[in-house]
Write a protein that holds these residues in place. Structure first.
Motif, PDB file in Angstrom:
ATOM      1  N   GLU A 298     -54.736  80.801  -6.145  1.00 48.84           N
ATOM      2  CA  GLU A 298     -54.344  79.631  -5.338  1.00 48.84           C
ATOM      3  C   GLU A 298     -52.834  79.420  -5.386  1.00 48.84           C
ATOM      4  OE1 GLU A 298     -58.652  78.986  -6.375  1.00 48.84           O
ATOM      5  OE2 GLU A 298     -56.856  79.596  -7.490  1.00 48.84           O
ATOM      6  N   GLU A 299     -52.250  79.463  -6.583  1.00 53.08           N
ATOM      7  CA  GLU A 299     -50.812  79.219  -6.704  1.00 53.08           C
ATOM      8  C   GLU A 299     -50.000  80.409  -6.192  1.00 53.08           C
ATOM      9  OE1 GLU A 299     -49.771  80.458 -11.295  1.00 53.08           O
ATOM     10  OE2 GLU A 299     -50.499  78.421 -10.934  1.00 53.08           O
ATOM     11  N   ILE A 300     -50.546  81.592  -6.317  1.00 54.20           N
ATOM     12  CA  ILE A 300     -49.861  82.768  -5.763  1.00 54.20           C
ATOM     13  C   ILE A 300     -49.771  82.646  -4.243  1.00 54.20           C
ATOM     14  CG2 ILE A 300     -50.025  85.255  -5.396  1.00 54.20           C
ATOM     15  CD1 ILE A 300     -51.352  85.433  -8.184  1.00 54.20           C
ATOM     16  N   ALA A 301     -50.910  82.338  -3.620  1.00 48.07           N
ATOM     17  CA  ALA A 301     -50.949  82.239  -2.161  1.00 48.07           C
ATOM     18  C   ALA A 301     -50.092  81.100  -1.637  1.00 48.07           C
ATOM     19  CB  ALA A 301     -52.393  82.065  -1.693  1.00 48.07           C
ATOM     20  N   ALA A 302     -49.950  80.044  -2.435  1.00 43.74           N
ATOM     21  CA  ALA A 302     -49.171  78.874  -2.004  1.00 43.74           C
ATOM     22  C   ALA A 302     -47.676  79.066  -2.173  1.00 43.74           C
ATOM     23  CB  ALA A 302     -49.619  77.639  -2.787  1.00 43.74           C
ATOM     24  N   THR A 303     -47.251  80.150  -2.791  1.00 44.77           N
ATOM     25  CA  THR A 303     -45.829  80.367  -3.043  1.00 44.77           C
ATOM     26  C   THR A 303     -45.064  80.543  -1.739  1.00 44.77           C
ATOM     27  OG1 THR A 303     -46.321  81.440  -5.158  1.00 44.77           O
ATOM     28  CG2 THR A 303     -44.153  81.862  -4.190  1.00 44.77           C
ATOM     29  N   GLU A 304     -44.020  79.741  -1.562  1.00 43.85           N
ATOM     30  CA  GLU A 304     -43.200  79.854  -0.367  1.00 43.85           C
ATOM     31  C   GLU A 304     -42.502  81.210  -0.359  1.00 43.85           C
ATOM     32  OE1 GLU A 304     -39.496  77.586   1.927  1.00 43.85           O
ATOM     33  OE2 GLU A 304     -40.313  76.784   0.051  1.00 43.85           O
ATOM     34  N   GLY A 305     -42.595  81.901   0.766  1.00 42.71           N
ATOM     35  CA  GLY A 305     -42.000  83.223   0.877  1.00 42.71           C
ATOM     36  C   GLY A 305     -42.996  84.353   0.730  1.00 42.71           C
ATOM     37  N   VAL A 306     -44.170  84.060   0.190  1.00 46.87           N
ATOM     38  CA  VAL A 306     -45.269  85.021   0.202  1.00 46.87           C
ATOM     39  C   VAL A 306     -45.942  84.909   1.559  1.00 46.87           C
ATOM     40  CG1 VAL A 306     -47.560  85.558  -0.726  1.00 46.87           C
ATOM     41  CG2 VAL A 306     -45.660  85.082  -2.278  1.00 46.87           C
ATOM     42  N   ASP A 307     -45.943  86.005   2.308  1.00 43.35           N
ATOM     43  CA  ASP A 307     -46.443  85.956   3.678  1.00 43.35           C
ATOM     44  C   ASP A 307     -47.921  86.297   3.794  1.00 43.35           C
ATOM     45  OD1 ASP A 307     -43.857  85.464   5.188  1.00 43.35           O
ATOM     46  OD2 ASP A 307     -43.320  87.267   4.071  1.00 43.35           O
ATOM     47  N   ALA A 308     -48.436  87.095   2.856  1.00 40.22           N
ATOM     48  CA  ALA A 308     -49.840  87.489   2.902  1.00 40.22           C
ATOM     49  C   ALA A 308     -50.261  87.967   1.517  1.00 40.22           C
ATOM     50  CB  ALA A 308     -50.064  88.588   3.939  1.00 40.22           C
TER      51      ALA A 308
ATOM     52  N   ALA B 242     -67.978  88.417  -6.053  1.00 42.59           N
ATOM     53  CA  ALA B 242     -67.758  86.960  -6.128  1.00 42.59           C
ATOM     54  C   ALA B 242     -66.275  86.657  -6.303  1.00 42.59           C
ATOM     55  CB  ALA B 242     -68.570  86.365  -7.272  1.00 42.59           C
ATOM     56  N   ALA B 243     -65.590  87.462  -7.123  1.00 45.12           N
ATOM     57  CA  ALA B 243     -64.150  87.267  -7.321  1.00 45.12           C
ATOM     58  C   ALA B 243     -63.387  87.543  -6.035  1.00 45.12           C
ATOM     59  CB  ALA B 243     -63.658  88.170  -8.449  1.00 45.12           C
ATOM     60  N   ILE B 244     -63.773  88.591  -5.324  1.00 47.05           N
ATOM     61  CA  ILE B 244     -63.124  88.909  -4.047  1.00 47.05           C
ATOM     62  C   ILE B 244     -63.335  87.774  -3.051  1.00 47.05           C
ATOM     63  CG2 ILE B 244     -63.209  90.452  -2.047  1.00 47.05           C
ATOM     64  CD1 ILE B 244     -63.802  92.753  -4.018  1.00 47.05           C
ATOM     65  N   ALA B 245     -64.564  87.277  -2.976  1.00 48.96           N
ATOM     66  CA  ALA B 245     -64.854  86.178  -2.043  1.00 48.96           C
ATOM     67  C   ALA B 245     -64.033  84.940  -2.398  1.00 48.96           C
ATOM     68  CB  ALA B 245     -66.347  85.850  -2.074  1.00 48.96           C
ATOM     69  N   HIS B 246     -63.879  84.664  -3.672  1.00 50.31           N
ATOM     70  CA  HIS B 246     -63.070  83.525  -4.104  1.00 50.31           C
ATOM     71  C   HIS B 246     -61.621  83.699  -3.658  1.00 50.31           C
ATOM     72  CE1 HIS B 246     -61.343  80.382  -6.595  1.00 50.31           C
ATOM     73  NE2 HIS B 246     -60.517  81.282  -7.108  1.00 50.31           N
ATOM     74  N   ALA B 247     -61.080  84.914  -3.838  1.00 52.93           N
ATOM     75  CA  ALA B 247     -59.694  85.166  -3.457  1.00 52.93           C
ATOM     76  C   ALA B 247     -59.499  85.011  -1.955  1.00 52.93           C
ATOM     77  CB  ALA B 247     -59.280  86.564  -3.910  1.00 52.93           C
ATOM     78  N   ILE B 248     -60.422  85.569  -1.181  1.00 56.71           N
ATOM     79  CA  ILE B 248     -60.308  85.476   0.277  1.00 56.71           C
ATOM     80  C   ILE B 248     -60.293  84.015   0.718  1.00 56.71           C
ATOM     81  CG2 ILE B 248     -61.505  85.948   2.456  1.00 56.71           C
ATOM     82  CD1 ILE B 248     -62.497  88.575   1.172  1.00 56.71           C
ATOM     83  N   LYS B 249     -61.207  83.223   0.183  1.00 55.56           N
ATOM     84  CA  LYS B 249     -61.281  81.813   0.555  1.00 55.56           C
ATOM     85  C   LYS B 249     -60.019  81.061   0.146  1.00 55.56           C
ATOM     86  CE  LYS B 249     -64.106  77.644  -0.029  1.00 55.56           C
ATOM     87  NZ  LYS B 249     -65.312  77.050  -0.678  1.00 55.56           N
ATOM     88  N   ALA B 250     -59.508  81.347  -1.052  1.00 57.45           N
ATOM     89  CA  ALA B 250     -58.319  80.645  -1.539  1.00 57.45           C
ATOM     90  C   ALA B 250     -57.099  80.951  -0.680  1.00 57.45           C
ATOM     91  CB  ALA B 250     -58.048  81.033  -2.990  1.00 57.45           C
ATOM     92  N   VAL B 251     -56.945  82.203  -0.291  1.00 60.15           N
ATOM     93  CA  VAL B 251     -55.794  82.580   0.535  1.00 60.15           C
ATOM     94  C   VAL B 251     -55.907  81.934   1.915  1.00 60.15           C
ATOM     95  CG1 VAL B 251     -54.517  84.492   1.550  1.00 60.15           C
ATOM     96  CG2 VAL B 251     -55.485  84.732  -0.744  1.00 60.15           C
ATOM     97  N   GLN B 252     -57.105  81.942   2.469  1.00 65.77           N
ATOM     98  CA  GLN B 252     -57.304  81.298   3.766  1.00 65.77           C
ATOM     99  C   GLN B 252     -56.968  79.809   3.693  1.00 65.77           C
ATOM    100  OE1 GLN B 252     -61.457  82.671   4.319  1.00 65.77           O
ATOM    101  NE2 GLN B 252     -60.789  83.414   6.307  1.00 65.77           N
TER     102      GLN B 252
ATOM    103  N   ALA C 284     -54.877  78.438   1.838  1.00 65.09           N
ATOM    104  CA  ALA C 284     -53.425  78.296   1.739  1.00 65.09           C
ATOM    105  C   ALA C 284     -52.733  78.570   3.075  1.00 65.09           C
ATOM    106  CB  ALA C 284     -52.876  79.241   0.667  1.00 65.09           C
ATOM    107  N   GLY C 285     -53.509  78.974   4.076  1.00 60.81           N
ATOM    108  CA  GLY C 285     -52.951  79.233   5.401  1.00 60.81           C
ATOM    109  C   GLY C 285     -52.248  80.568   5.519  1.00 60.81           C
ATOM    110  N   LYS C 286     -52.604  81.513   4.638  1.00 60.93           N
ATOM    111  CA  LYS C 286     -51.970  82.835   4.662  1.00 60.93           C
ATOM    112  C   LYS C 286     -53.000  83.897   5.061  1.00 60.93           C
ATOM    113  CE  LYS C 286     -48.125  81.137   2.767  1.00 60.93           C
ATOM    114  NZ  LYS C 286     -47.675  81.438   1.398  1.00 60.93           N
TER     115      LYS C 286
END
Length: 266
Positions: free
Chosen positions: A161-171, A196-206, A208-210
């Motif tokens: 979640e915090e990785i995806a929310a980092t400003e300047g990280v595009d994807a 399950a871990a992959i699904a969690h990551a996909i949802k978290a990045v989405q 975050a709007g990335k």
């Protein structure tokens, strides 16, 4: 002269799914062949393929006339190497094994000039500026650069979640193989816990709007990840495709030769 448009980033912004090919032969000739086949993007692999900066440059030059957008994967987080890759003209970098926001922020700084980062100025020495032919490159370089970070460890999943929310990280790009190893399921990214871990990551990045991407050479996996929201998917690996085609061809002529199956470890 204007900065070349980052077609990979433009593809992500379009909202359409972008299908990619892993390019591991480490030669401009092979990369050009791959670029002529219709994939939306090519991953020039500097982590596991035997690539050097000059070899990556040759591949960037080889694929430039084609529609397949190059993405360069770094071997590590070294800001000096990142500087070199940007200077030879890479506009999209994929960086492996990002596990927290601090690492992500450091990568953003490595890709930007002061005062927002620490990238050194190459000026007329470098291809990125077209040898000082690009108007006001220093002020506008960041507009066409794209940073993709890989989340591929249990710690990365914990902090996605915090990785995806980092400003300047595009994807964010999920790595199933390393994640499966880190979770005690080596070579088995299809294990329910890994999935399950992959699904969690996909949802978290989405959330975050990335955009989120993944490597999935097996068609069933690629289709499933696309339905889960992955927007850029590497659906093939050039080396594997060559080996599969070679084995399938010789199997038609020699008894006892088995045709290849798509590897589940990637």
């Amino acid at each position: 002269m204007k900065i070349p448009k980052n077609e990979f980033m433009a593809g992500l912004l379009s909202g359409n799914v972008q299908y990619g090919l892993w390019a591991g032969f480490a030669t401009g000739y092979a990369a050009e062949i791959a670029a002529s086949t219709g994939f939306d993007w090519l991953l020039i692999d500097g982590e596991h393929a035997p690539n050097t900066v000059p070899a990556i440059l040759a591949q960037l030059q080889a694929v430039a006339p084609y529609d397949s957008a190059p993405v360069v994967r770094t071997v590590n987080h070294d800001p000096s190497l990142i500087k070199q890759l940007l200077d030879v003209g890479a506009q999209t970098l994929m960086v492996p094994m990002v596990e927290n926001a601090e690492q992500a922020k450091a990568l953003v700084r490595a890709m930007r000039y002061p005062p927002h980062g620490m990238r050194g100025v190459g000026g007329g020495l470098v291809r990125a500026t077209r040898w000082d032919g690009v108007d006001d490159y220093l002020a506008h370089a960041h507009e066409e650069l794209c940073l993709v970070v890989q989340v591929e460890s249990p710690r990365g999943i914990e902090n996605v979640e915090e990785i995806a929310a980092t400003e300047g990280v595009d994807a964010v790009f999920v790595g199933p193989a390393d994640l499966s190893v880190g979770m005690g399921q080596p070579g088995n990214p299809g294990h329910p816990d890994v999935q399950a871990a992959i699904a969690h990551a996909i949802k978290a990045v989405q959330e975050a709007g990335k955009p989120v991407g993944i490597l999935a050479p097996a068609e069933a996996d690629a289709r499933r990840y696309q339905s889960m929201g992955c927007q850029f998917i590497a659906v093939g690996i050039d080396i594997s495709l060559l080996r599969q085609a070679a084995l399938e061809t010789i199997a038609r002529y020699k008894d006892g030769t088995s045709a290849a199956t798509v590897s589940s470890t990637y």
